[in-house]
Design a protein around this motif. Structure first.
Motif, mmCIF file in Angstrom:
data_model
loop_
_atom_site.group_PDB
_atom_site.id
_atom_site.type_symbol
_atom_site.label_atom_id
_atom_site.label_comp_id
_atom_site.label_asym_id
_atom_site.label_seq_id
_atom_site.Cartn_x
_atom_site.Cartn_y
_atom_site.Cartn_z
ATOM 1 N N LEU A 155 48.799 27.223 1.631
ATOM 2 C CA LEU A 155 47.899 27.837 1.701
ATOM 3 C C LEU A 155 46.545 26.999 1.505
ATOM 4 O O LEU A 155 46.300 25.969 0.625
ATOM 5 C CB LEU A 155 46.827 28.804 1.334
ATOM 6 N N GLN A 156 45.205 27.302 3.415
ATOM 7 C CA GLN A 156 43.910 26.419 2.811
ATOM 8 C C GLN A 156 43.361 26.389 1.051
ATOM 9 O O GLN A 156 43.064 25.396 0.877
ATOM 10 C CB GLN A 156 42.893 26.869 3.574
ATOM 11 N N GLU A 157 43.452 27.845 0.587
ATOM 12 C CA GLU A 157 42.511 27.034 -0.660
ATOM 13 C C GLU A 157 42.876 26.470 -2.005
ATOM 14 O O GLU A 157 43.073 26.108 -2.938
ATOM 15 C CB GLU A 157 42.201 28.597 -0.907
ATOM 16 N N GLU A 158 44.397 26.535 -1.277
ATOM 17 C CA GLU A 158 45.813 25.917 -2.599
ATOM 18 C C GLU A 158 45.718 24.089 -2.018
ATOM 19 O O GLU A 158 45.036 23.685 -2.744
ATOM 20 C CB GLU A 158 47.090 26.285 -2.671
ATOM 21 N N TYR A 159 45.103 24.028 -1.125
ATOM 22 C CA TYR A 159 45.311 22.713 -0.159
ATOM 23 C C TYR A 159 43.995 22.284 -1.261
ATOM 24 O O TYR A 159 43.901 20.784 -1.285
ATOM 25 C CB TYR A 159 45.902 22.836 1.013
ATOM 26 N N VAL A 160 42.502 22.742 -0.956
ATOM 27 C CA VAL A 160 41.779 22.416 -0.961
ATOM 28 C C VAL A 160 41.301 22.716 -3.198
ATOM 29 O O VAL A 160 40.286 21.571 -3.084
ATOM 30 C CB VAL A 160 40.229 23.215 -0.496
#
Length: 184
Positions: free
Chosen positions: A171-176
């Motif tokens: 997910l975007q939040e995990e990557y960021v």
């Protein structure tokens, strides 16, 4: 910088890349871990595949991975099945130049693709599929932050045995969050 890291750059795939892609597509050792269909392909069939499937798709973005120092094409990566409404896509990566295997080039290229997916396109989720016997790739995806999401059991028949396909996603939040952990 977008589409560049210390050692690699991503550039749009073009019709001029058919020759190098054709060589990779016909190398059984290269395709063993990435393609469910190992076959001999004619240059014309590769040209048609590149033209229609890779370049002709409105729901994908495909890039050649280039060694910045030598300007040598070393692989291909792409976001496919891009769904802008639900902000998700599937990613693929394949290092076709065997001299570059196991040296971190795939990791650098995949991070560039994910930077683009999450930080520019604002996608929410990126998924991938990997053959269960490709343990090095699975470990790489885990290091980047992909989570195991499921398995398609005995999906692939290779070398006289059945193998699973492992489904992974990030997910975007995990990557960021992983980016900020690295930069802290």
């Amino acid at each position: 910088m977008l589409f560049q890291s210390a050692r690699v750059a991503l550039r749009k795939m073009t019709a001029e890349d058919v020759d190098v892609y054709h060589a990779w597509r016909n190398d059984v050792e290269v395709m063993q871990t990435t393609s469910p269909f190992i076959d001999n392909h004619t240059w014309e069939s590769t040209q048609e595949f590149v033209s229609q499937v890779i370049l002709g798709s409105s729901s994908s973005k495909s890039y050649i991975i280039v060694d910045k120092q030598t300007q040598t094409p070393i692989g291909v990566t792409a976001l496919i099945q891009i769904d802008l409404k639900n902000r998700n896509a599937e990613c693929i990566i394949d290092i076709g130049a065997k001299d570059y295997w196991g040296k971190g080039y795939g990791s650098e290229a995949l991070k560039l693709l994910l930077d683009y997916a999450f930080l520019e396109m604002n996608l929410h989720r990126v998924s991938l599929r990997v053959f269960s016997f490709n343990e090095k790739a699975i470990k790489l995806y885990e290091r980047i932050g992909f989570q195991h999401e499921g398995i398609s059991r005995q999906f692939l028949f290779r070398a006289g045995k059945w193998h699973d396909i492992v489904h992974m996603g990030i997910l975007q939040e995990e990557y960021v969050s992983g980016l900020s952990d690295v930069r802290s």
